[in-house]
Structures are given as structure tokens and as C-alpha cells.
Design a protein around this motif. Sequence first.
Motif, PDB file in Angstrom:
ATOM      1  N   VAL A 533      78.121  24.269  22.456  1.00  0.00           N
ATOM      2  CA  VAL A 533      78.409  25.043  23.877  1.00  0.00           C
ATOM      3  C   VAL A 533      76.870  25.610  24.090  1.00  0.00           C
ATOM      4  CG1 VAL A 533      79.440  27.071  24.341  1.00  0.00           C
ATOM      5  CG2 VAL A 533      80.868  25.829  23.114  1.00  0.00           C
ATOM      6  N   GLN A 534      76.193  26.132  22.931  1.00  0.00           N
ATOM      7  CA  GLN A 534      75.001  26.845  23.212  1.00  0.00           C
ATOM      8  C   GLN A 534      73.763  25.661  23.739  1.00  0.00           C
ATOM      9  OE1 GLN A 534      74.703  28.246  19.003  1.00  0.00           O
ATOM     10  NE2 GLN A 534      73.179  29.734  20.256  1.00  0.00           N
ATOM     11  N   PHE A 535      74.104  24.484  23.218  1.00  0.00           N
ATOM     12  CA  PHE A 535      73.055  23.359  23.606  1.00  0.00           C
ATOM     13  C   PHE A 535      73.431  23.077  24.949  1.00  0.00           C
ATOM     14  CE2 PHE A 535      71.746  18.680  23.846  1.00  0.00           C
ATOM     15  CZ  PHE A 535      70.437  18.763  23.408  1.00  0.00           C
ATOM     16  N   GLY A 536      74.526  23.169  25.608  1.00  0.00           N
ATOM     17  CA  GLY A 536      74.621  22.888  26.968  1.00  0.00           C
ATOM     18  C   GLY A 536      74.347  24.223  27.984  1.00  0.00           C
ATOM     19  N   HIS A 537      74.087  25.229  27.435  1.00  0.00           N
ATOM     20  CA  HIS A 537      73.602  26.210  28.390  1.00  0.00           C
ATOM     21  C   HIS A 537      72.484  26.186  29.097  1.00  0.00           C
ATOM     22  CE1 HIS A 537      73.235  30.739  29.400  1.00  0.00           C
ATOM     23  NE2 HIS A 537      74.424  30.951  29.012  1.00  0.00           N
ATOM     24  N   PRO A 538      72.742  26.559  30.349  1.00  0.00           N
ATOM     25  CA  PRO A 538      71.477  26.236  31.283  1.00  0.00           C
ATOM     26  C   PRO A 538      70.080  27.040  31.139  1.00  0.00           C
ATOM     27  CG  PRO A 538      73.276  27.430  32.497  1.00  0.00           C
ATOM     28  CD  PRO A 538      73.765  27.141  31.046  1.00  0.00           C
ATOM     29  N   GLN A 539      70.416  28.104  30.456  1.00  0.00           N
ATOM     30  CA  GLN A 539      69.198  29.250  30.091  1.00  0.00           C
ATOM     31  C   GLN A 539      68.704  28.858  28.831  1.00  0.00           C
ATOM     32  OE1 GLN A 539      68.143  30.905  32.597  1.00  0.00           O
ATOM     33  NE2 GLN A 539      69.923  29.993  33.854  1.00  0.00           N
ATOM     34  N   LEU A 540      69.038  27.864  28.060  1.00  0.00           N
ATOM     35  CA  LEU A 540      68.659  27.612  26.610  1.00  0.00           C
ATOM     36  C   LEU A 540      67.110  27.484  26.381  1.00  0.00           C
ATOM     37  CD1 LEU A 540      69.314  27.236  23.495  1.00  0.00           C
ATOM     38  CD2 LEU A 540      69.328  24.880  24.218  1.00  0.00           C
ATOM     39  N   THR A 541      66.246  26.877  27.341  1.00  0.00           N
ATOM     40  CA  THR A 541      64.841  26.890  27.238  1.00  0.00           C
ATOM     41  C   THR A 541      64.362  28.051  27.316  1.00  0.00           C
ATOM     42  OG1 THR A 541      65.245  24.450  27.835  1.00  0.00           O
ATOM     43  CG2 THR A 541      62.919  25.337  28.015  1.00  0.00           C
ATOM     44  N   SER A 542      64.476  28.635  28.374  1.00  0.00           N
ATOM     45  CA  SER A 542      64.025  30.083  28.618  1.00  0.00           C
ATOM     46  C   SER A 542      64.315  31.103  27.627  1.00  0.00           C
ATOM     47  CB  SER A 542      64.337  30.532  30.182  1.00  0.00           C
ATOM     48  OG  SER A 542      65.726  30.631  30.220  1.00  0.00           O
ATOM     49  N   LEU A 543      65.487  30.969  27.152  1.00  0.00           N
ATOM     50  CA  LEU A 543      65.803  31.841  26.081  1.00  0.00           C
ATOM     51  C   LEU A 543      65.006  31.793  24.938  1.00  0.00           C
ATOM     52  CD1 LEU A 543      67.720  33.911  24.562  1.00  0.00           C
ATOM     53  CD2 LEU A 543      69.194  31.893  24.045  1.00  0.00           C
ATOM     54  N   VAL A 544      64.856  30.367  24.242  1.00  0.00           N
ATOM     55  CA  VAL A 544      64.044  30.334  23.340  1.00  0.00           C
ATOM     56  C   VAL A 544      62.565  30.627  23.432  1.00  0.00           C
ATOM     57  CG1 VAL A 544      63.060  28.222  21.590  1.00  0.00           C
ATOM     58  CG2 VAL A 544      65.310  28.162  22.589  1.00  0.00           C
TER      59      VAL A 544
END
Length: 694
Positions: A533-544
Amino acid sequence: MLQGSYNSLLVLFSLLVAVLAAYTSLEMAGRITTATGRAARWWLTGGAFAMGLGIWSMHFIGMLAFSLPIRLGYDPVVTLLSLSIAVASSAFALWLVCQDALPTGRLAGGAVLMGLGVAGMHYTGMAAMQMKPGIDYDAGLFALSIVIAVAASGVALKTAFSLRHNSRRVRPLRAGAAVVMGLAIVGMHYTGMSAAAFPVGSLCVAATDGVNTTWVAVVIIIVTLAVTGVVLSISVLDELRLETENAALTRSLAQANQELGYLAWHDALTKLPNRVLLEGRLEEALANARVDGSQFALMFMDLDGFKVVNDAYGHQVGDRLLVQVAERLASAVRARDTVARVGGDEFVLLVPGEDQAGAIAVASRLLAVIGAPFEIDGHELGISTSIGIAMCPADGARGHEALMHADAAMYHAKSLGRNAYSFFDVSMNENMQGQLQLTQDLRVAVERKQLVLHYQPQFAAPDGPITGVEALVRWAHPKRGLIGPDEFIPLAEKTGLIVPIGEWVLDEACRQIREWLDSGACDWNVAVNLSPVQFGHPQLTSLVRETLERHRVDPRRLTIEVTESAAMRDVDASLRILHSLHEMGVRISIDDFGTGYSSLMYLKRLPASELKIDRGFVRELAHDAEDAAIVSSVVALGHTLGIEIVAEGVETATQKEFLTRLGCNALQGFLLGRPVPAADLDALSKECTQPSLS
């Protein structure tokens, strides 16, 4: 002028030697291209000598085929010089055609240099005759011979470059090209010979009494054939060896891919269908029931007393017990029934075409089968099972609903004293209130700071030092105590709470990295797991990126672990996300490798720094040849792609030794170190060696 003549047989042999030299050059180009390191240099050296000897032999045989009304001979030193020029030109040609590209400018320059080399060899060989007065050359034919040499060299270089990759298809093309190249080389030679004129009264200073030129030609032909024959034979044998090795590797990878495909639908330990396959068959059964009005029984089974066995005798005995349970269940049902393992000691049975009476008969048989004693490693073990039964579609028109109701019935059977079965009743939904309350508690766990991280170290095989740690979340529930992720993470994923929990885990891990760095403790790399679920989140890259910047953490300190099945769910989208993280500097780890079905062709496209071999393969390494073969293939594949291999779930010394011998780079498991709070890593930090960030 003296009138010369030619020995037709020797002229023919010179043509054959020229064709052989041309074929040798094409074969060597292919061999050098496929070789690497020292082997490539040896092939270049040997190929240059064989090719140069062939070209020079053609020239010298052509010289010996020529005769004048006077005795002829050749100075040995000058003749050897002409041979050296041929070998040097051949070495340059082979080096040039084995480069990654051959643009027009480089081709033209190479053709000129090689053409001048071939012409230089020819006219140096002519000079070895040491004629007095000197040879009178016709300027037009002399220039034409050089033009032919340059043009022939250009054709040869382009042809060799085009046919340098070995395959069965290029062999006939090489043979045809060799004939054309041989004719071009011979054409240059005899054009150069036609340019030579010998004045009346000329004398060959290098002439030797009693030398039979025909026998000299025969010796040269034999030596040339022997050298080129040996080189070509070695080339063919080496290619056969490489083809054999490649075929073996291809079969090994195909077998591994087949095994991985099987395991995508089956449990790695018991070889029963897994949850994915069960859900597919369950949806199919529900669809059939809607069409023809049939019904079927769905049974959820949980082993009673398994945890006691597992704790008392260890995971190895527990795993063997699960395997025997699976075998008994499979033998007790029909071929069209589906027995699946869906959890640690949880099994589900799908029984098509059964009414309630038939379901009772099946459940009674299963209770008897599991209730019989098990014999494992000299221990007689007794367990039982609790079975919940949902009659579908009445007790669940959707797959998830049917499983949930069978699960609720199973818990009711346990409450009756275990070793029993129970049919679902709507009143049992009240028992689901506990799950609902747990969900409510989970919603406030982050803001009330009830989540904590434990860290499990990873060791360089076999005995360290520590190369990094994996962050593992725990829930310090105010009433239920410390709850493991297996119990609440699935709940979090179903409710969407995994997103804020995942953000907290990432933030806390980065905060801990900064704390370790500021205190001078070991600067370990920390791995953080991402759920699908996290991996498919659209804001993952910016969050990291924002989290790393907030805590001033070098991205190379962080490893993002993604399960293989999550990465392969949408390959193109996964590649975009993983490449973004990789370009940021974050390390990528493919977790649980081998449990999903990732086509091996996609693996090389993933910017992965490491593969983590699933613990399911590690358990039976010493006893299961299939698991050992899969692990061995994965290690070999990872090393070929330059990816580090980490094995998790290492619990015995035998497993550690086996994995080290297979070539795993790092090991993780209870044998080496259990997950502990950050404060408890202090003792380990005094012994660690700071890893390189290169």
C-alpha cells in the motif's frame, strides 16, 4: 626487361591461404569480442599471429610462385621484417573491430593504416630479393595496388565488425566473406607484382644455390595450415565449452523461474496452494454458485497446541509438523477440493458441491486425521484442530466475507474447548467486535506514541561485522502489551492506516540514524520495509526526500525494502518509483525474493542494491534439494548482476554455513541477533566496524 612466369599450382595455394587467413581473422574477431580480461588479450595475441602469418604466407607463396630467367632468393632478415609488419597490421585490425563502435571516420582511418601495412609487408618482401639494379615499379600499377590494399582493408574491417558476434547464422556468412576478402588480398598482391619490372642483366643478391622454391613453399603452406588449424580448433573447442556452459546456465535459470512461478501460487514450506491461489478458486466457486445455484463448504482450520510445540522443540520441529499436517490434509480430501495454507498454522479447505451433512463428514474426518499422534525426530507430538465452517454463498457472497465468517466460526469452535468444528452463525459477528476495537485502538496508536521500533542486525557472512540493521515496528498496546507486526500490520493495510504508520516508521528510523551519528555510535545503514500500500502511494518519493532532509541524513544511510510481489505488481510504475529513490541515493532491497513471480528479465532493470532471500527457502536448505537449488540460482544470478544477497531467517549453524558456502553476502536471523530496542544496540556498537559508503 626480364620476362617472369608463375607456377599455377602455387598461385592457387596462395589464394587458398589468403581465404584461410581471412576466415581466421573473422573467427578471431568473434572470439575476442566474447572474451574478457586476460583471455581477450591471449586471443588477440594468438589471433594476430595466426592471421598475420596467413596473410604473409599468401604473399610469400605468391613470391615463390614467381620465377625469372635468373636464380632468385630472399634475405631472411628483411623477410622476417615483412612478417612482423603483417602480424602488427593484423593485431591493429583485430583490436579495431573489437571496439564497441566503428564510426565512418574510424573505419576510414583504420582502412588506410591497415592498407598501408599490408602494402608495406608486400613491398618489404619484394625488397628482400635485393635486386641489382633495383626493381623498376610502374607508378600507376603501384598506386593501384595500394588503393586495392586500402579498399580491401576497409571491406575486411567492416565485414569483421559486422560478423564479430558468434552464432550459427554468421558462420556461412563468414565463409563467404572470407572468399571475397581472400580474392581482394590476392588481387592486391598480384597487382603489386605486375607493377614490378626487372631490367635485363638484373642480379638477385639474395639468391642461394641449391634452394628448391617449391619445397620452401610446401613447408610454408604446411606451417601456415598447422598454425591456423590449431588456432581455429582451439577457438571452436572454446566456443563449444561456452555454449555448453551457457546452455547449463539457461536450463538452471529456466528451472529456477519455473520453481518461482510454482511458488507464486503455493506455500514454500508445505507446497500447498497459498492464499492467492485459494482466493482465485474461491471467487470461481462463488461465480459458479451464482450461475447454477449450487453451494459449497469453506472450512477455516487453526491448529490447537502448535505454539506449544514450536516453543518447546524449536522452529525446525514446528516446520516439520506443519509439513506432516499438510500431507495428512491433502490425503484426506478429494482431488477437486482445495487445501491451502494461509498463515503460520492456519489452513483453509474449499469443498465444492457439499451440503451441511457432507461438510460435517469432512470436518469429522479432518479432526480424526489431525488428532492422530505425529512422530518427528523421535518425539511423539499430539495436537488437534479447530474448524470453522461457512456454507457459501449463504454465509458469504464475496470471497473476503466468506473467509471472515469461516474464521469467526473457527474462533467459536476454539471457545467450545478446541478439537471441534462449528458452523457460522450471524451471532458470531459479535466476536468480530474485538477486531473492530483493535482497529479503533490502532487509529490513535501513532499520536499516542504507542509504536516503537526494534532493530535486527545484519552480519557480513559468516560472522560479521555488522553491516546494517533492519527497523521492525512493534505496538506497545496499553492493555495487551507488546504486539508484533504480524497481528496488526494486515489490519492496518486493510484499513489504510498503514500509510500514517509507514510515515512514522520512516521518520523514526531517520531520527534514530541522526541520533546515532550525533552520539558517535556506529553509522549503520538502516533498512525500512514498505508495504504494498505504501509503495503505491503517489507521494512516496517526496516523503522519503523530505524525511531525510528534515533529519539531515545522507540518503545512502537508508535502505528501502520492497517485497518482490509489490515490485512486480505494476512493473513500469515500480521501475519509475525505484529509479527515483535510487537517483536520490537511497539503497533498494527486494525483500522476500523468490516468493513472488518476478520474471527474471525484469530483475536486471530494477535498480536493486540487494536481494533478500525469503526465510521460507532458508528453513529447509540442508534437507530440501529444491530450496537449495533455488537459493544457489538466486545467488548466482545476483552476483552476475552485481547485486548483494542477504539471507534472512538464519536460525541454525548449519544454515549459516550453507548460505556462506553458497555465496550470500550478509546474514540475518535469530542465530546471529534478535530484534532489540535501539538502546540495546550499544553493546553491539562497540564491536562494529563502520561500513564504507562507496
